[in-house]
Design a protein around this motif. Structure first.
Motif: not given
Length: 76
Positions: A26, A18-19, A64, A21-22
């Protein structure tokens, strides 16, 4: 199959799917905002909104990385 070099980095911090793809979404937004900002800058159009959007996208990206990544991820 060739893997782009920006996906190949070695850190001690585990990265979840998930990170990934985040960060990918971004970074795509940062690159597109940078392209729009550069285009408007060289065309001498109103660049205030594009510049602020690009700066916010960069700040969010680095925040992030600092929160979820390793300090060496900020180096490249």
């Amino acid at each position: 199959m060739l893997i782009p070099f920006y996906f190949m980095h070695v850190t001690t911090v585990e990265h979840s799917e998930n990170l990934l793809w985040t960060f990918l979404i971004c970074n795509v937004f940062v690159v597109s905002a940078g392209i729009v900002f550069t285009y408007k800058l060289f065309r001498q159009k109103n660049v205030r909104v594009a510049g602020i959007t690009f700066a916010i996208a960069l700040a969010v990206n680095y925040i992030l990385i600092a929160i979820f990544g390793d300090i060496f991820d900020l180096l490249g």
